[in-house]
Design an enzyme around this catalytic site. Sequence first.
Site: not given
Ligand code: ARG
Ligand code: GLU
Length: 712
Positions: A87, A223, A647
């Site tokens: 991502h 991921d 991330s």
């Molecule tokens: N929750 C993760 C973060 O905050 C992954 C986001 C990307 N994935 C998604 N399914 N939207 O960024």
């Molecule tokens: N998916 C998050 C990011 O893009 C990390 C998840 C979080 O917020 O801890 O940095």
Amino acid sequence: MMNKLKVFLFVALFWSPVVIFAGEGMWLPIFLKALNESEMRDMGMKISADDIYNINKGSLKDAIVHFGGFCTSEIISDQGLLLTNHHCGYGQIQSHSSIDNNLLKNGFWASTLSDELPNPGLTATLIDWIDDVSNAALDGVTEDMSSTERQSAIDKNLVKIKESYNLKSYQDVQIRPFYNGNQYFAFITTTYKDVRLVGTPPESIGKFGSDTDNWVWPRHTGDFSMFRIYAGPDNLPAEYSEENIPYKPKHFLPINLKGIKEGDFTMVFGFPGRTQEYLPSYAIEQIVNVLNPAKIEIRDAALKILDSHMRTDEKTKIQYASKYARIANYWKKWIGENLGLIKTKAIDKKQKYEASYVEKNANHGERLTYLPKFNSLYESITPYAYARDYYLEVVGRNVEALNLTSYLRKLVNTYEENGTEEYGKYKARLENYLTDFYKDYNPEIDQEVFTKLCQMYLDHLESTHYPSMFTGNSDISQIANYLYRGSIVPNADMMTDILNREPEIVIATIKNDPLYALAEEWNEIYTDKINKPYQEYNVQIEELQRLYMKAQMETFTDKRFYPDANSTMRITYGNVEGYSPRDAVEYEAFTTLDGVMEKYVPGDYEFDVDEKLQTLYNTKNYGQYANKEGKLPICFIGSNHTTGGNSGSPAIDGHGRLIGLNFDRVWEGTMSDINYDRSICRNIMVDVRYILFIIDKYAGATRLIDEMKLVK
Ligand code: ARG
Ligand code: GLU
């Protein structure tokens, strides 16, 4: 008996640092030796603070790379091979994709160095060293200065500090406030500009579970994606050139293939974005009771409308998939955050902490004034903060046509203030943006969102905050009808056509446009009646927060205070461990490929599993990547304190070897940005063995495995 119990309690409380201390904190690498090293060793770390951060020899920090300024990545070979999340690399992967050559769908593996794909604009930033510059930054700053005077004195100091560095042409220095402006640190960086895409699994692996599984444990997502830093012949940063060669790092992370078990030490090294751990209880009340519910309800309404169309129409599903994911990501996070804050009684906890602060400061008249002041400031700011979030969510984000008007405003302003040449330049950029925008835009859906969200705005905000068109008008759908028919903004063809005319005509047409006019008036109301009073209170809150932060540190002298995240380099450490999210539910710390197959829904856009992976599963062809039970590990969780920006951060074992890749947190624990609680705060990582399995067994990209250093 009693004595035995006492001994037991003593042992449990004081001799088991793993249980007591694990988790909380995002620490500055330069203070590890003083603040954390002995605890980290107690928890199972075998290397020293010096092996993590050292400016005289290669250390772990030389393998940690700020990826594009928004994610973290790490170097895992002596040829600059970079690992980050799928991502995080998504934008680049998408930009190399077309219908005939869809890297998102099919994955991509460069078979030689020369097949690796350049990404203009993508950067990789290394930290050369970190300095505490607090004294110089605060030189001449006194407590009787107003906040504007204070800021301007600091700004002047920062300019001087920057000049005092004798940096190389490829270096830069960033100076950031810490502890709400009580301290300042300088980060000397080197930024590489030739970063190429090396490999990525298909979305069915890299984004497996998509929105349904986002923020959720148990998780089964691979991921990850891979890039490579290229340098000039002197190993220094260079613009993209075919002559560039793979960067030779001072350090790269070896990979632990032996695997991990419950309780093992882990640390996560990266660039966490933003946390607010030292707020007064009034601020948390505002978040839990007012701001989060407002933002959640707005996005909830918008998402329901998008979803209803995406379900019934294939084209809409593709058009809106990425937008939907973006809106849903924080919507889901806020819901989890509120749940967690309530479950762990965060407000209560803060109030107790504040009571103890008051008690300890019985003789400090000044320090006792802070909490009552916060109380009254938060009371005053809340209606404006609420209106501000409402405006930003409705106009600034979820109604697409309204959001677009801010670009048109910029076009008008550029023309009126900077003349036709600048206008032409901005218009060209805008036209590019619009091409992408309209490609994925459906005016009927947007009109529905407009109707619903504006109605909510009317129902929830005071009439002084409405644009005049809404005053005394209870039927928004009529207004929406009129606007979406009469405006050029939702109409791609009309907009394109207008933009091709003479600048005077373009500007006049925009200014006469009914939707633009509505947005203009609304923007003025926002600026004068919402944001202005909001900022006036906010300046006072920030100033008070600085004083309160300092007072907290001086009051609780035996507590170690880590600075809130601010996108600078940090280390957090904890253990591999499961958790119990609610009564009668226990989560284990590991998932395996078996779980992928359990979630498998043939043909589904979130849970499909391709044939190749199924075959590997059916033949149990896991090679050296299986765990001791013969299963293939996928993800694991730990009590490391992470946030957005982490991330792509490496999860590292006690020997400094890579064991996983951070990519998310568990839903119940997303409140760790405000209130870390080890009972439910967990970060989610992909097991490095799954990553290597995909590269090796699934993709056959063995040349990449060959350049890594595997520890078996
Ligand atoms: N929750 C993760 C973060 O905050 C992954 C986001 C990307 N994935 C998604 N399914 N939207 O960024
Ligand atoms: N998916 C998050 C990011 O893009 C990390 C998840 C979080 O917020 O801890 O940095």
